[in-house]
Design an enzyme around this catalytic site. Structure first.
Site, short mmCIF file in Angstrom:
data_model
loop_
_atom_site.label_atom_id
_atom_site.label_comp_id
_atom_site.label_asym_id
_atom_site.label_seq_id
_atom_site.Cartn_x
_atom_site.Cartn_y
_atom_site.Cartn_z
N HIS A 1 33.24 38.41 41.69
CA HIS A 1 32.04 38.37 42.51
C HIS A 1 31.51 39.79 42.68
CE1 HIS A 1 35.41 39.18 45.24
NE2 HIS A 1 34.54 39.79 46.01
N LYS B 1 37.40 41.38 39.11
CA LYS B 1 36.70 40.82 40.28
C LYS B 1 35.66 39.83 39.79
CE LYS B 1 34.23 42.49 44.40
NZ LYS B 1 33.66 43.71 45.04
#
Length: 226
Positions: free
Chosen positions: A110, A108
């Site tokens: 963010h 991921k």
């Protein structure tokens, strides 16, 4: 290799629960290795709260009985995520609250970022999964744990099929044996194929007992050496 004794009441209780829940089925199935199997164990069918609760309790009882020491749980994506959560709840019900973490298939970029989610991965880590086929995914999980600075100590699974991972006559080991011998991780299983056969031999259910001959033939063809 770590196996569960066929006289083990916990294993027999778990096998019967799996049959009643429709998770352990008999018929004609094709395994990941392309083998024609007379039975199929599908943990994806532990698909409601009550079944998952009981599954977590079985894992917890087996782990406590095993004496294996660990500080936290790790669930490899995807099945291992749900299973690790269920085991953490099962252990908490037994008076032992332990943290757990899991991984994403893709990092991921963010928020918290990265591939690991949950508690910080540290100390002695127990991998939670459903079965071991050839051990490759357990090596990947162990590598992730080490990369985080922690130590993988074992793998807990539902059912040890006790069959060879390869049809190569020169390699007669099961995935469980590979994980224990090559990866150095202790494997704890709630039950084994031997436990399943013991239930088929002793059950008073004629329809269930009728599967014994085919299961025994499958084990004779693909089972690991005693």
């Amino acid at each position: 290799m770590s196996t569960t004794p066929t006289t083990d009441a916990l294993a027999q209780e778990f096998v019967m629960f799996s049959v009643e829940a429709g998770v352990l089925r008999f018929g004609d199935f094709t395994t990941k290795a392309g083998r024609k199997s007379p039975y199929f164990f599908n943990t994806g069918l532990f698909d409601d709260g009550a079944k998952l609760m009981r599954l977590g309790e079985f894992y917890a009882r087996r782990l406590i009985a095993s004496g294996l020491e660990f500080d936290m749980l790790f669930g490899p994506a995807y099945k291992g995520i749900t299973l690790a959560a269920a085991v953490a709840i099962g252990l908490a019900k037994e008076g032992r609250s332990v943290p757990f973490a899991y991984n994403r298939k893709e990092a991921k970029d963010h928020g918290e970022g990265g591939t690991l989610v949950g508690a910080p991965v540290r100390g002695r880590v127990l991998i939670i999964d459903d079965v071991i086929t050839d051990g490759a995914s357990k090596r990947e999980a162990a590598d992730m744990i080490r990369a985080a600075g922690a130590t993988p100590v074992g793998v807990a699974i539902t059912m040890d099929r006790q069959e060879r991972a390869s049809d190569d006559p020169a390699n007669r080991r099961s995935g469980v044996q590979y994980v224990e011998q090559e990866l150095g991780l202790r494997v704890v299983s709630i039950a084994t194929l031997a436990d399943l056969m013991a239930l088929l031999q002793t059950t008073g259910d004629a329809a269930l007992a009728a599967n014994l001959e085919r299961v025994a033939a499958y084990r004779a063809r693909y089972g690991i050496d005693a």
